[in-house]
Design a protein around this motif. Structure first.
Motif, short mmCIF file in Angstrom:
data_model
loop_
_atom_site.label_atom_id
_atom_site.label_comp_id
_atom_site.label_asym_id
_atom_site.label_seq_id
_atom_site.Cartn_x
_atom_site.Cartn_y
_atom_site.Cartn_z
N VAL A 1 0.81 -1.22 0.00
CA VAL A 1 0.00 0.00 0.00
C VAL A 1 0.85 1.27 0.00
CG1 VAL A 1 -1.99 -1.10 1.08
CG2 VAL A 1 -0.22 -0.05 2.52
N LYS A 2 0.18 2.39 -0.25
CA LYS A 2 0.83 3.70 -0.35
C LYS A 2 1.68 3.99 0.89
CE LYS A 2 -0.18 8.61 -1.11
NZ LYS A 2 0.91 8.75 -2.09
N ASP A 3 2.87 4.53 0.64
CA ASP A 3 3.85 4.93 1.65
C ASP A 3 4.60 3.76 2.29
OD1 ASP A 3 3.29 7.66 1.30
OD2 ASP A 3 1.62 7.56 2.73
N ASP A 4 4.35 2.55 1.82
CA ASP A 4 5.08 1.38 2.32
C ASP A 4 5.97 0.86 1.19
OD1 ASP A 4 5.93 -1.10 3.34
OD2 ASP A 4 4.10 -1.31 4.52
N LEU A 5 7.28 0.80 1.45
CA LEU A 5 8.25 0.42 0.42
C LEU A 5 8.77 -1.00 0.60
CD1 LEU A 5 10.27 3.77 0.30
CD2 LEU A 5 8.42 3.04 -1.21
N HIS A 6 8.18 -1.77 1.50
CA HIS A 6 8.65 -3.14 1.75
C HIS A 6 8.24 -4.06 0.59
CE1 HIS A 6 8.82 -1.40 5.81
NE2 HIS A 6 9.77 -2.28 6.02
N ASP A 7 9.18 -4.86 0.15
CA ASP A 7 8.98 -5.62 -1.09
C ASP A 7 9.12 -7.13 -0.91
OD1 ASP A 7 8.32 -5.31 -3.77
OD2 ASP A 7 10.40 -5.40 -4.43
N ILE A 8 10.01 -7.58 -0.03
CA ILE A 8 10.37 -9.00 0.02
C ILE A 8 9.18 -9.87 0.39
CG2 ILE A 8 11.77 -10.74 1.19
CD1 ILE A 8 14.01 -8.68 1.37
N GLY A 9 8.47 -9.50 1.47
CA GLY A 9 7.34 -10.31 1.90
C GLY A 9 6.25 -10.39 0.85
N LYS A 10 5.98 -9.25 0.22
CA LYS A 10 4.95 -9.21 -0.82
C LYS A 10 5.35 -10.07 -2.01
CE LYS A 10 5.19 -6.15 -3.71
NZ LYS A 10 5.93 -6.12 -5.00
N ASN A 11 6.62 -10.02 -2.39
CA ASN A 11 7.08 -10.84 -3.52
C ASN A 11 7.07 -12.33 -3.18
OD1 ASN A 11 7.45 -8.62 -5.13
ND2 ASN A 11 9.65 -8.46 -4.76
N SER B 1 0.76 -4.52 4.06
CA SER B 1 1.13 -3.37 4.88
C SER B 1 2.05 -3.87 5.97
CB SER B 1 -0.13 -2.72 5.48
OG SER B 1 0.23 -1.66 6.35
N LEU B 2 3.32 -3.49 5.88
CA LEU B 2 4.32 -4.06 6.78
C LEU B 2 4.62 -3.20 8.00
CD1 LEU B 2 5.92 -6.79 6.34
CD2 LEU B 2 4.68 -5.97 4.35
N ILE B 3 4.12 -1.97 8.01
CA ILE B 3 4.37 -1.10 9.16
C ILE B 3 3.06 -0.45 9.61
CG2 ILE B 3 6.82 -0.59 8.84
CD1 ILE B 3 6.09 1.82 7.19
N THR B 4 2.96 -0.21 10.91
CA THR B 4 1.71 0.30 11.49
C THR B 4 1.28 1.62 10.86
OG1 THR B 4 2.31 -0.76 13.58
CG2 THR B 4 0.58 0.90 13.66
N SER B 5 2.24 2.47 10.53
CA SER B 5 1.91 3.79 10.00
C SER B 5 1.23 3.75 8.64
CB SER B 5 3.17 4.66 9.92
OG SER B 5 4.11 4.10 9.03
N THR B 6 1.30 2.61 7.94
CA THR B 6 0.65 2.53 6.63
C THR B 6 -0.69 1.80 6.68
OG1 THR B 6 1.85 0.50 6.00
CG2 THR B 6 2.86 2.62 5.41
N LEU B 7 -1.12 1.37 7.86
CA LEU B 7 -2.43 0.72 7.96
C LEU B 7 -3.57 1.61 7.47
CD1 LEU B 7 -2.17 -1.22 11.36
CD2 LEU B 7 -2.05 -2.16 9.04
N PRO B 8 -3.53 2.93 7.74
CA PRO B 8 -4.60 3.78 7.20
C PRO B 8 -4.70 3.74 5.67
CG PRO B 8 -3.44 4.95 8.94
CD PRO B 8 -2.66 3.69 8.67
N VAL C 1 -5.73 -8.83 3.03
CA VAL C 1 -4.68 -7.96 3.57
C VAL C 1 -3.73 -8.81 4.40
CG1 VAL C 1 -4.16 -5.83 4.83
CG2 VAL C 1 -6.41 -6.12 3.76
N GLY C 2 -2.43 -8.51 4.31
CA GLY C 2 -1.44 -9.20 5.12
C GLY C 2 -0.33 -8.25 5.52
N GLY C 3 0.49 -8.70 6.47
CA GLY C 3 1.60 -7.89 6.94
C GLY C 3 1.76 -7.99 8.44
N ALA C 4 2.92 -7.61 8.92
CA ALA C 4 3.26 -7.79 10.34
C ALA C 4 2.24 -7.19 11.31
CB ALA C 4 4.65 -7.22 10.61
N PRO C 5 1.75 -5.95 11.10
CA PRO C 5 0.84 -5.38 12.09
C PRO C 5 -0.63 -5.74 11.88
CG PRO C 5 1.36 -3.73 10.45
CD PRO C 5 2.10 -4.99 10.05
N VAL C 6 -0.91 -6.55 10.86
CA VAL C 6 -2.29 -6.83 10.46
C VAL C 6 -2.84 -8.03 11.23
CG1 VAL C 6 -3.79 -7.45 8.52
CG2 VAL C 6 -1.85 -5.91 8.16
N THR C 7 -4.11 -7.94 11.63
CA THR C 7 -4.80 -9.08 12.24
C THR C 7 -6.08 -9.36 11.46
OG1 THR C 7 -6.17 -7.74 13.74
CG2 THR C 7 -3.97 -8.41 14.54
N GLU C 8 -6.56 -10.58 11.58
CA GLU C 8 -7.78 -10.95 10.87
C GLU C 8 -8.97 -10.12 11.35
OE1 GLU C 8 -10.17 -14.95 9.47
OE2 GLU C 8 -8.82 -15.07 11.19
#
Length: 212
Positions: A96-106, A147-154, A176-183
């Motif tokens: 998502v916007k403002d998140d530059l993390h790539d490895i997990g998504k790939n 979304s790998l960081i809390t600040s990009t959850l919005p 949706v997936g990522g470290a700060p995400v919950t079901e």
């Protein structure tokens, strides 16, 4: 041992060159490319996924095995495309916007492809409008956001709102997936599915489109 077993074993022993070689051998032997995909490549990644789920292997091994799958897909894709092979479903994926993390998504993208999905990877820092345009252009079954960081959850919430505002919400399932995400959070903001890791994401995607 059959060549399909050779393909499967080359994936679970992390040998991309062998995967490619055995896929070509299977084609030369006249084996249907869809069978090579399902009983060779996907079967191998299924073993990898199970090992990952049980913490018997970790992300580096999964990435190497995914390279094996891609090596095989490089051989099969032109033939599958010519035969108009039907994928399990189509997934548009992006961070998502403002998140530059790539490895997990790939990694998730590779696992989706290994499971038989067609994947359109939009990359990182994807604007909500780009997700909306991708739905219009590709008509996917699933939109998968990372979304790998809390600040990009919005940004996840903003993207879901953009999809709703465009009148496209009923056309796609949203994961949706990522470290700060919950079901619980995903369902609360209007999403449909969640995967705590790449293997779980594949399982969730299959359930969402009814092929689990």
């Amino acid at each position: 041992m059959s060549v399909l077993e050779d393909i499967k074993n080359s994936i679970i022993t992390y040998k991309p060159a062998k995967t490619k070689e055995f896929c070509q051998q299977a084609l030369d032997e006249g084996i249907d490319p869809q069978v090579i995909l399902s009983e060779g490549l996907i079967a191998g990644m299924a073993v990898i996924g199970e090992k990952f789920k049980l913490n018997k292997i970790y992300v580096p091994e999964v990435l190497i095995s995914a390279r094996c799958t891609h090596a095989g897909l490089d051989i099969l894709k032109p033939i599958l495309a010519a035969a108009k092979a039907v994928p399990l479903g189509k997934i548009v994926l992006g961070t998502v916007k403002d998140d530059l993390h790539d490895i997990g998504k790939n990694l998730v993208a590779m696992m989706f492809e290994g499971a038989g999905f067609e994947v359109i990877n939009l990359g990182v820092n994807v604007d909500p409008e780009k997700f909306v345009e991708a739905i219009k252009e590709y008509q996917p079954n699933i939109i998968a956001m990372s979304s790998l960081i809390t600040s990009t959850l919005p940004s996840v919430e903003t993207t879901i709102k953009a999809i709703i505002d465009a009148g496209l919400r009923d056309q796609v399932k949203i994961m949706v997936g990522g470290a700060p995400v919950t079901e619980e959070w995903v369902l609360q903001i209007g999403g449909d599915g969640f995967g705590k890791d790449a293997t779980a994401a594949v399982d969730a995607a299959k359930k969402l489109i009814g092929v689990a």
